[in-house]
Design a protein around this motif. Sequence first.
Motif, short mmCIF file in Angstrom:
data_model
loop_
_atom_site.label_atom_id
_atom_site.label_comp_id
_atom_site.label_asym_id
_atom_site.label_seq_id
_atom_site.Cartn_x
_atom_site.Cartn_y
_atom_site.Cartn_z
N GLN A 59 0.83 -1.20 0.00
CA GLN A 59 0.00 0.00 0.00
C GLN A 59 0.86 1.25 0.00
N ARG A 60 2.01 1.22 0.67
CA ARG A 60 2.90 2.37 0.69
C ARG A 60 3.46 2.67 -0.69
N GLU A 61 3.56 1.66 -1.53
CA GLU A 61 4.07 1.84 -2.88
C GLU A 61 2.97 2.34 -3.82
N GLY A 62 1.79 2.62 -3.28
CA GLY A 62 0.70 3.12 -4.10
C GLY A 62 -0.15 2.02 -4.72
N ARG A 63 0.17 0.77 -4.42
CA ARG A 63 -0.62 -0.36 -4.93
C ARG A 63 -1.56 -0.80 -3.83
N HIS A 64 -2.71 -1.30 -4.24
CA HIS A 64 -3.70 -1.72 -3.25
C HIS A 64 -3.98 -3.21 -3.32
N GLU A 65 -3.00 -3.97 -3.78
CA GLU A 65 -3.15 -5.42 -3.80
C GLU A 65 -1.84 -6.05 -3.37
N GLY A 66 -1.93 -7.18 -2.69
CA GLY A 66 -0.72 -7.88 -2.28
C GLY A 66 -0.86 -8.50 -0.91
N ARG A 67 0.27 -8.99 -0.41
CA ARG A 67 0.31 -9.67 0.88
C ARG A 67 0.41 -8.67 2.03
N VAL A 68 -0.48 -8.81 2.99
CA VAL A 68 -0.46 -7.96 4.19
C VAL A 68 -0.83 -8.81 5.40
N ALA A 69 -0.68 -8.24 6.59
CA ALA A 69 -1.08 -8.90 7.83
C ALA A 69 -2.09 -8.02 8.54
N LEU A 70 -3.10 -8.66 9.12
CA LEU A 70 -4.12 -7.95 9.89
C LEU A 70 -4.16 -8.54 11.29
N LEU A 71 -4.52 -7.72 12.27
CA LEU A 71 -4.81 -8.21 13.61
C LEU A 71 -6.30 -8.07 13.83
N LEU A 72 -6.97 -9.20 14.06
CA LEU A 72 -8.41 -9.22 14.32
C LEU A 72 -8.59 -9.29 15.84
N TYR A 73 -8.87 -8.15 16.44
CA TYR A 73 -8.99 -8.07 17.90
C TYR A 73 -10.20 -8.87 18.38
N GLY A 74 -9.99 -9.67 19.45
CA GLY A 74 -11.08 -10.40 20.09
C GLY A 74 -11.58 -11.60 19.32
N VAL A 75 -10.87 -12.04 18.28
CA VAL A 75 -11.29 -13.19 17.48
C VAL A 75 -10.37 -14.36 17.78
N ASP A 76 -10.94 -15.54 18.09
CA ASP A 76 -10.14 -16.74 18.35
C ASP A 76 -9.58 -17.31 17.05
N LYS A 77 -8.35 -17.80 17.12
CA LYS A 77 -7.68 -18.38 15.95
C LYS A 77 -8.52 -19.50 15.33
N GLU A 78 -9.18 -20.29 16.16
CA GLU A 78 -9.97 -21.41 15.66
C GLU A 78 -11.14 -20.96 14.78
#
Length: 99
Positions: A59-78
């Motif tokens: 996204q910093r390179e001006g592109r809006h597609e690709g691999r990223v990481a998100l943190l989903l607060y309060g959501v169990d991994k399962e």
Amino acid sequence: MDPRWQFEVEEAFAITGRGTAVIGQHRGEAIPAVGPAVLCVGGARETVERVAVHMLDRQREGRHEGRVALLLYGVDKECVPAGAVVRSVDEHRSADCGG
């Protein structure tokens, strides 16, 4: 109507006391740094009150597609298998995640 952004989960990791970190492919508009989202698993829909973006390299390179990481607060991994979809909260979409 298509969601503004969509994220396909490839891997999920539990973070004790926080929620679940997910890594995967992002498509569409830039994901807001922090905000709500919708988690879709097999047609079921769950609102995630807080999602934070932790890797913005493409996204910093001006592109809006690709691999990223998100943190989903309060959501169990399962609750977040590979193949699950996290997407923007769009008021005009129907309640299901089928499309």
